[in-house]
Design a protein around this motif. Structure first.
Motif, short mmCIF file in Angstrom:
data_model
loop_
_atom_site.label_atom_id
_atom_site.label_comp_id
_atom_site.label_asym_id
_atom_site.label_seq_id
_atom_site.Cartn_x
_atom_site.Cartn_y
_atom_site.Cartn_z
N ALA A 86 5.38 3.90 14.27
CA ALA A 86 6.83 3.69 14.18
C ALA A 86 7.37 4.19 12.84
O ALA A 86 8.41 4.84 12.77
N VAL A 113 10.30 3.66 19.23
CA VAL A 113 10.15 2.83 18.03
C VAL A 113 10.67 1.42 18.27
O VAL A 113 9.99 0.43 17.98
N TYR A 130 4.63 11.20 15.66
CA TYR A 130 4.57 10.14 16.67
C TYR A 130 3.42 9.16 16.44
O TYR A 130 3.16 8.30 17.28
N LEU A 178 12.59 11.08 11.44
CA LEU A 178 13.94 10.96 12.00
C LEU A 178 15.02 11.02 10.93
O LEU A 178 16.04 11.71 11.09
N LEU A 193 17.40 10.50 18.52
CA LEU A 193 17.77 9.08 18.52
C LEU A 193 17.45 8.40 19.84
O LEU A 193 17.10 7.22 19.87
N GLN A 217 14.88 9.07 21.69
CA GLN A 217 13.45 8.80 21.62
C GLN A 217 13.16 7.65 20.65
O GLN A 217 12.25 6.84 20.87
N TYR A 218 13.92 7.58 19.56
CA TYR A 218 13.74 6.50 18.58
C TYR A 218 13.97 5.14 19.22
O TYR A 218 13.20 4.20 19.03
N SER A 221 18.36 3.64 10.17
CA SER A 221 17.17 3.72 11.02
C SER A 221 15.93 3.27 10.26
O SER A 221 15.54 3.87 9.27
N PHE A 253 7.52 7.96 12.72
CA PHE A 253 8.67 8.48 13.45
C PHE A 253 9.94 8.35 12.61
O PHE A 253 10.74 9.30 12.53
N VAL A 254 10.13 7.22 12.00
CA VAL A 254 11.32 7.01 11.15
C VAL A 254 11.32 7.98 9.97
O VAL A 254 12.37 8.52 9.59
#
Length: 476
Positions: free
Chosen positions: A424, A292, A421, A431, A285, A287-288, A349, A427-428
Motif C-alpha cells: 500500500a 490500497v 504494487y 501515486l 485514483l 486503482q488506489y 492520499s 502504491f502511495v
C-alpha cells in the motif's frame, strides 16, 4: 432555411447526448473489468493493456477523417453509419471467444466512435437556435463528462454484479434505439463539399498512431525500445508533414489557418492538457481506492460520485454562464479548480486515508470538470465558420484522446519510477507525484485558456453563405 423547432431541439439533444455518452464511456469502462477478463479469456499484461488502448488508438487517429466524411457525404448519414459500426462491434466484444477477438472488436468500436462522436456537436448545433446553444452544450457536456468520469464505476458495477460482458452489451440496445430516431428526428446537413483529403488523412492517422502507440507502450516496453522510439520519431515526422500539408494543400482536412485564431488554438491546447491530467489521475485514483483502501469496484465508484456526478448538476449552469459572460472565464475557473482538487487529492492520499479527508478534493475536481466541458465545446464551435465546425469538432476530440493516452502513459511511468504494487505504501509513493503532475498539467490548461481573447460581442446566427461572422470571442 427553416428555423429549429423546440421539439426538434429536444430530440437532437437526446440523440446526440446518448451517442456521445456511449463513445465517451468506452474510454475507461473496461479498466475495472480487466481482472475478470483475464480470468475468462487469458492473456498477459500486454494483451490486457491493448483492450484499453486499441479503442483509444483507432478513436484518436480516425476522428478528423470521420468528421470530414460527414461533411462530404452527409452528417446524419455518417452518424447513423458510426452508430451501426459501434453497436455491432460492441456485440462482438461481448461475445469475444478470446483475448485477440476482444482486442479486434475494441479497435472496430473505436472506428465507429470516431465517425459518430465529432458529428454529435455539428448535428446539435444545426438543430438548436443560437440563443439556446449554451444551455444545449451544457447538457451535452454534462452527459459526456459523466460518461468519461463514471466509466470505472459503471464497468466495476456491471462486472461485480453481473459479468464483464455487460459493459459491452450495454451499448447494443442504446445503439438499436438511436438508429431510427436519428433517421426520423435529425435533419441532414453538409459541410463545404470539398474533396476528401486522403494524403492529409494518411499523414494524420499515421502520425497519431505512431505517437499514441509509443506513449501507450512506453511504460511497458521501455522508452528506449526500438518500436517505441520508432513510433514516436516516425509519428512526429508524419505529424510535421501533416502540418506542412495543411498550410499548402488546396482543400486540407485540417486547415492550419484555423490555428491563427487565438480562440481555436487556446481551447484546443487547454482541452488536450485537461484530458492529459484528468485521464491519468482517474486511471490511478480508481486503482488506489480499490487496491490500497480496499473498496470493491462498486464501492469505489460510489465514493467518487462527488467528482463523477458533479457534471450532471453543474454543467448546464456552466452553459448558461457561458452565454452571459463568455466561455473563457468559466473554462479557466473550472480548470484551476480541477487542478486544485487534484493537488489536494495527491496531498491527502495515504495508505490509510479516510473518505472524509478525500472528499474536498473530489468536490473541487467535480466542479472544475463540470465547468470545463460545456463552455469548452461552445468555444470550439464558435471559433470557426459554420461550414468548418465538423473539422473543428474532429480536431478537438482527437486532441482530447491523444491527451488522454498521453496522460495514462506519462503518469503511469511516473508511478512506476517512484512506487509500485508491492504494498500500500509503495502504491502511495508512486501515486502522489503522478497526481501532483496531473494537477500541474491541468493548471497549464487553465493558463492556455487565458490565450483566448475576451468576449466582445454575442454570437449572431451564422449566415447561410458561411462567411466570417462576429464571434463570441475575437479571433485575432
Amino acid at each position: 432555411m427553416s428555423q429549429p423547432t423546440t421539439r426538434g431541439t429536444v430530440w437532437a439533444l437526446v440523440i446526440t447526448s446518448v451517442a456521445g455518452f456511449m463513445a465517451a464511456l468506452d474510454n475507461l469502462v473496461v479498466t475495472t473489468a480487466l481482472p475478470s477478463i483475464r480470468d475468462d479469456l487469458g492473456g498477459g499484461l500486454g494483451d490486457l493493456e491493448w483492450t484499453v488502448s486499441a479503442y483509444t488508438l483507432t478513436f484518436a487517429v480516425l476522428l478528423m477523417f470521420g468528421a470530414a466524411l460527414g461533411d462530404r457525404f452527409g452528417r446524419r448519414k455518417l452518424f447513423q453509419m458510426g452508430i451501426t459500426v459501434f453497436t455491432v462491434a460492441s456485440a462482438a466484444a461481448a461475445m469475444a471467444p478470446g483475448i485477440g477477438a476482444l482486442i479486434a472488436a475494441r479497435a472496430v468500436q473505436g472506428v465507429g466512435a470516431a465517425i459518430m462522436m465529432p458529428l454529435t456537436l455539428t448535428l446539435l448545433t444545426a438543430a438548436v437556435p443560437a440563443a439556446k446553444r449554451g444551455m444545449a452544450y451544457g447538457i451535452w457536456g454534462a452527459v459526456n463528462g459523466l460518461a468519461v468520469a463514471s466509466g470505472p464505476l459503471i464497468g466495476g458495477s456491471l462486472t461485480e454484479h453481473i459479468s464483464w460482458h455487460w459493459i459491452f452489451w450495454l451499448n447494443v440496445p442504446l445503439g438499436i434505439a438511436l438508429l431510427p430516431l436519428a433517421r426520423l428526428r435529425l435533419t441532414e446537413s453538409y459541410g463545404t463539399g470539398a474533396p476528401l483529403d486522403f494524403p492529409g488523412t494518411l499523414l494524420a492517422s499515421g502520425g497519431l498512431f505512431g505517437i499514441v502507440y509509443g506513449l501507450v507502450r512506453g511504460p511497458a516496453d521501455g522508452w528506449t525500445s526500438t518500436l517505441v522510439l520508432l513510433g514516436l520519431i516516425a509519428g512526429g515526422a508524419l505529424l510535421a508533414g501533416f502540418v506542412l500539408h495543411g498550410t499548402r494543400a488546396k482543400n486540407p482536412m485540417l486547415p492550419m489557418r484555423l490555428f491563427r485564431s487565438r480562440a481555436f488554438s487556446g481551447i484546443n491546447a487547454a482541452s488536450m492538457l485537461m484530458f492529459l491530467g484528468m485521464f491519468g489521475s482517474i486511471f490511478l485514483l480508481s486503482q488506489y481506492m480499490q487496491g490500497v483502501l480496499g473498496y470493491s469496484p462498486t464501492e469505489a465508484g460510489l465514493r467518487m460520485l462527488p467528482w463523477t456526478g458533479m457534471p450532471m448538476l453543474v454543467a448546464p449552469v456552466a452553459g448558461i454562464l457561458a452565454d452571459r459572460i463568455g466561455g473563457r472565464p468559466v473554462v479557466a475557473v473550472g480548470l484551476f479548480l480541477q487542478a486544485a482538487g487534484l493537488g489536494y487529492l495527491a496531498s491527502a492520499s495515504t495508505a490509510h486515508a479516510s473518505y472524509a479527508a478525500q472528499l474536498p478534493g473530489l468536490i473541487l475536481s467535480g466542479i472544475g470538470m463540470a465547468l470545463f466541458f460545456a463552455p469548452a465545446s461552445h468555444l470550439v464551435m464558435s471559433s470557426v465558420r459554420a461550414a468548418e465546425q465538423g473539422i473543428a469538432s474532429g480536431a478537438n476530440n482527437a486532441l482530447r484522446e491523444v491527451g488522454g493516452a498521453l496522460g495514462v502513459a506519462v503518469m503511469s511511468s511516473i508511478f512506476s519510477a517512484q512506487g509500485g504494487y508491492e504494498s500500500a505504501q509503495a502504491f502511495v509513493d508512486g501515486l502522489r507525484p503522478a497526481v501532483f503532475t496531473g494537477a500541474g498539467v491541468v493548471a497549464l490548461a487553465g493558463a492556455a485558456t487565458l490565450m483566448i481573447p475576451r468576449r466582445r460581442h454575442a454570437t449572431p446566427e451564422p449566415t447561410a453563405l458561411g462567411k466570417p461572422r462576429t464571434l463570441e470571442t475575437s479571433t485575432r
